[in-house]
Structures are given as structure tokens and as C-alpha cells.
Design an enzyme around this catalytic site. Structure first.
Site, short mmCIF file in Angstrom:
data_model
loop_
_atom_site.label_atom_id
_atom_site.label_comp_id
_atom_site.label_asym_id
_atom_site.label_seq_id
_atom_site.Cartn_x
_atom_site.Cartn_y
_atom_site.Cartn_z
N GLY A 215 89.98 102.08 20.46
CA GLY A 215 91.31 102.06 19.88
C GLY A 215 92.31 102.66 20.85
NE ARG A 216 93.69 107.45 18.18
CZ ARG A 216 93.46 108.73 17.86
NH1 ARG A 216 94.45 109.59 17.88
NH2 ARG A 216 92.24 109.12 17.56
CG ASN B 225 87.20 102.49 15.69
OD1 ASN B 225 88.02 102.57 14.78
ND2 ASN B 225 87.55 102.52 16.95
N GLY B 226 86.05 105.21 16.92
CA GLY B 226 86.63 106.54 16.81
C GLY B 226 86.24 107.47 17.94
CG ASP B 227 87.42 110.95 18.23
OD1 ASP B 227 88.61 110.58 18.24
OD2 ASP B 227 87.00 111.86 17.50
CG HIS C 51 88.14 105.45 12.56
ND1 HIS C 51 89.02 105.18 13.59
CD2 HIS C 51 88.11 106.81 12.47
CE1 HIS C 51 89.50 106.31 14.09
NE2 HIS C 51 88.95 107.32 13.42
CD GLN D 287 92.69 94.59 11.09
OE1 GLN D 287 93.82 95.05 11.19
NE2 GLN D 287 91.59 95.32 11.23
CB CYS E 230 95.64 100.48 8.27
SG CYS E 230 97.23 101.10 8.89
#
Length: 357
Positions: free
Chosen positions: A234-235, A210-212, A179, A80, A110
Site C-alpha cells: 500500500g503506502r 496486507n499492512g506494513d 489488512h 475495485q 477502507c
């Protein structure tokens, strides 16, 4: 028991076949080569590099090249790039291909101030014409598929992900990841998977939501509500590099996999630690590993008392010898054993092979 997922659905991105629909996002300071190799061994089909500054990659700055290191043992390599200058992003795409990238991903998502402050990352969603010139430069510079990771928009008044995705497809971008938040949200509130559906409806190329997304139920719901072709973690992978394989299997057979047991989890920690030390050397390798070590401790169910885990994390993350870390982790998860558990520590690679078989 962790298992590989040979029956996973595939995702076609240009001429690249991704053997799965659960992808791991590029994360600065997280998805370095040791982490990517480990996650791939555990069954992840797609793990992107850390965000790489195109300007510095083109100049071959050693630490930037290290972030984009290809290495062995990966099913594919996704590099990336981040930046705001079309010429530099084009040169970065050429360098990425030369370095062995199968896919070149552009960062338009980002939210970090140090990135948006230089008009890169999600700030590019405020300048869609510049974003398009960057995409054109990258597509023209490489024969590899170019993808884009973006947010819904800069804020609630400028949600332009669907329009930008349409323009990206026309330029020749082969997939987009969205996201489900605006940049203004950072990571607050809830990811809007329904809004990602508007992007999916706008284009014919693959869209990744993407996300949660951490649990199997969240994965199914995100795919259903967005209509996306795949999902990106992700996280949620912090301290759980097996999560992509875990969710892949859950999407296939509807039954979530058990979390790894003590032997397997200890083997994963030790393999990761040793790989980090080998890649970076000492003391940097141990320093780079400490964030992962903290997450491994936090995410494990042992000891049962959260306060005990917090105290153990503080103590073990201060150790400055890899062997001391290995011994401390064994004692934390196997406190009744007077000696290091040989099956997990001395033979960590073999235990890991058994875990993913």
C-alpha cells in the site's frame, strides 16, 4: 538496476493467473492509469484501480469512469468497487466487466470516515449479512473472478475476518486480501500478520496479506507468519512504483535489488509526469502528479541533506509548467550539469526500457 521478474511465483485467482505474488493495493488518488501503466512497465504483476464508487460507475459519471480506465500496457486490470447497496454493487460488477476488468474487487476495508459514514468500506464488517448480499450480487452479476479486500474487523471486540472469509468462499469469491488491522486502528500500531493466518486457516481460496510491508525482510516475515499466498503493498509504493518488482525479485533469489540510480529515477519521474499530463491534460495533469513528485523527492537519497530535500520539494511542487519541473528535477539530482541530461529527459522512455530489461 531494475529488472523484470520472469521467474516469479504465480497466484491463481479463479481463471486469472497473476504472474507474481506481490500485488499493489487500490489507492484513491494514487493508482490512476498513469501510475498503473508505469508500475506495470517496471515489473508489477498486479496493480488495482483506485477505489471506484459502484453507484457512480453504473451511472457512467466521467470522473469515475476515468478512475476505472483500462488503457494499454497492463498485464491485467483489477477494478475495485465500493458501496453498500447490493443491487448497485452488482450493476457495478457488470459495468466493470464490460469495461475490461479481469478481476472485480470489493472494498470491505477502507477506514476513511467519508466511506464508513455511508456504511460502506470497513463498516460492512459490522453488517456481515449485508456484506454477504453484496458479494452474492457481484458474483452473480459477472463472469469475472470476484475478490474482497477487508480488515481484521471493526475493532478488537469484533474481529470477524475469518468468518466473513468463510462465507465469502461459500458464495463464490475467489480470493481475499486482509489488512492486519481493525478499522478502529486506522493505520496506527502494527499490522498483525499472525491474525491474517487465522483467515488463511479458515479458507481454501488464496489469501493475500496486507499492512506494513515495505522491505524484503518484512515481506518474507509477513508471508511466513500469515501463511498467505501473496502480499499486497500500500503506502510503501509512494514515490517507489518499482517496489513490487523489487520485492518480487527479493522473494525469488533472496537478494534485494539495488534502488534505481539517478538516470533511471529521473526517467521514471519524467515518464510519470508526461503520462499524467497526457491523460488528464493541463493544468490537471500536473496537479494530479504533484503528490507523486513530492514522494519522489522525499524517497530519493539526493541531496543527502533531508532539509535540502524538503526545501526542494516545496519549491519544485509549486512550478506550473511540466518542462520547468523536468529541468528542476534534473538540477536537483544532477546539480553539476549545466544543461538538461539528454539521456534521461529527452529519451526518458528509452532509459526506462533499459532499466527494466
Amino acid at each position: 538496476m531494475l529488472r523484470k521478474t520472469p521467474m516469479a511465483k504465480t497466484l491463481q485467482i479463479g481463471d486469472v493467473t497473476v504472474h507474481g505474488q506481490v500485488l499493489m493495493a487500490p489507492m484513491t488518488g494514487i493508482t490512476d492509469l498513469p501510475f498503473r501503466v508505469l508500475a506495470s512497465r517496471l515489473g508489477a504483476a498486479y496493480v488495482a484501480t483506485e477505489m471506484v464508487a459502484a453507484k457512480e460507475l453504473a451511472r457512467a459519471r466521467p470522473d469515475v469512469v476515468r478512475r476505472a480506465a483500462v488503457g494499454a500496457g497492463l498485464p491485467l486490470t483489477v477494478i475495485q468497487l465500493v458501496g453498500r447497496d447490493p443491487e448497485q454493487m452488482g450493476e457495478g460488477a457488470r459495468m466493470a466487466e464490460k469495461a475490461g476488468a479481469d478481476i472485480v474487487d470489493l472494498n470491505f476495508g477502507c477506514p476513511a470516515k467519508e466511506v464508513t459514514g455511508s456504511a460502506a468500506g470497513s463498516a460492512l464488517m459490522r453488517t456481515p449479512d449485508l456484506a454477504c448480499r453484496i458479494m452474492e450480487a457481484a458474483v452473480q452479476a459477472t463472469r469475472r473472478p470476484v475478490t474482497v479486500k477487508m480488515r481484521l474487523g471493526w475493532d478488537d471486540d469484533s474481529k470477524n475476518a475469518a468468518e466473513l472469509a468463510r462465507r465469502a468462499e461459500a458464495i463464490g469469491v475467489k480470493a481475499v486480501t486482509v489488512h492486519g488491522r481493525t478499522r478502529k486502528q486506522f493505520y496506527t500500531g502494527q499490522a498483525d500478520w499472525d491474525a491474517v493466518g487465522a483467515v488463511k486457516a479458515a479458507v481454501g481460496i488464496p489469501v493475500i496479506v496486507n499492512g506494513d510491508i515495505i522491505t524484503a525482510d518484512e515481506a518474507r516475515e509477513a508471508l511466513a507468519r500469515s501463511g498467505a499466498d501473496g502480499l499486497m503493498l500500500g503506502r510503501g509504493v509512494y514515490g517507489r512504483p518499482w517496489l513490487a518488482a523489487h520485492l518480487e525479485r527479493a522473494l525469488i533469489d533472496g537478494v534485494a535489488l539495488d534502488e534505481p540510480g539517478q538516470d533511471e529515477r529521473l526517467a521514471i519521474v519524467i515518464e510519470h509526469l508526461r503520462a499524467s499530463v497526457e491523460f488528464y491534460g493541463l493544468p490537471l495533469g500536473l496537479k494530479m502528479f504533484r503528490k507523486h513528485l513530492g514522494w519522489y523527492i522525499e524517497q530519493a537519497p539526493w541531496p543527502a541533506d533531508p532539509q535540502h530535500r524538503r526545501e526542494a520539494k516545496a519549491r519544485i511542487c509549486r512550478l506550473d509548467e511540466p518542462q520547468a519541473v523536468e529541468a528542476a528535477m534534473q538540477h536537483l539530482w544532477w546539480p553539476d550539469l549545466p544543461q538538461i541530461r539528454k539521456s534521461a529527459v529527452e529519451n526518458a522512455p528509452q532509459v526506462l526500457e533499459t532499466a527494466v530489461a
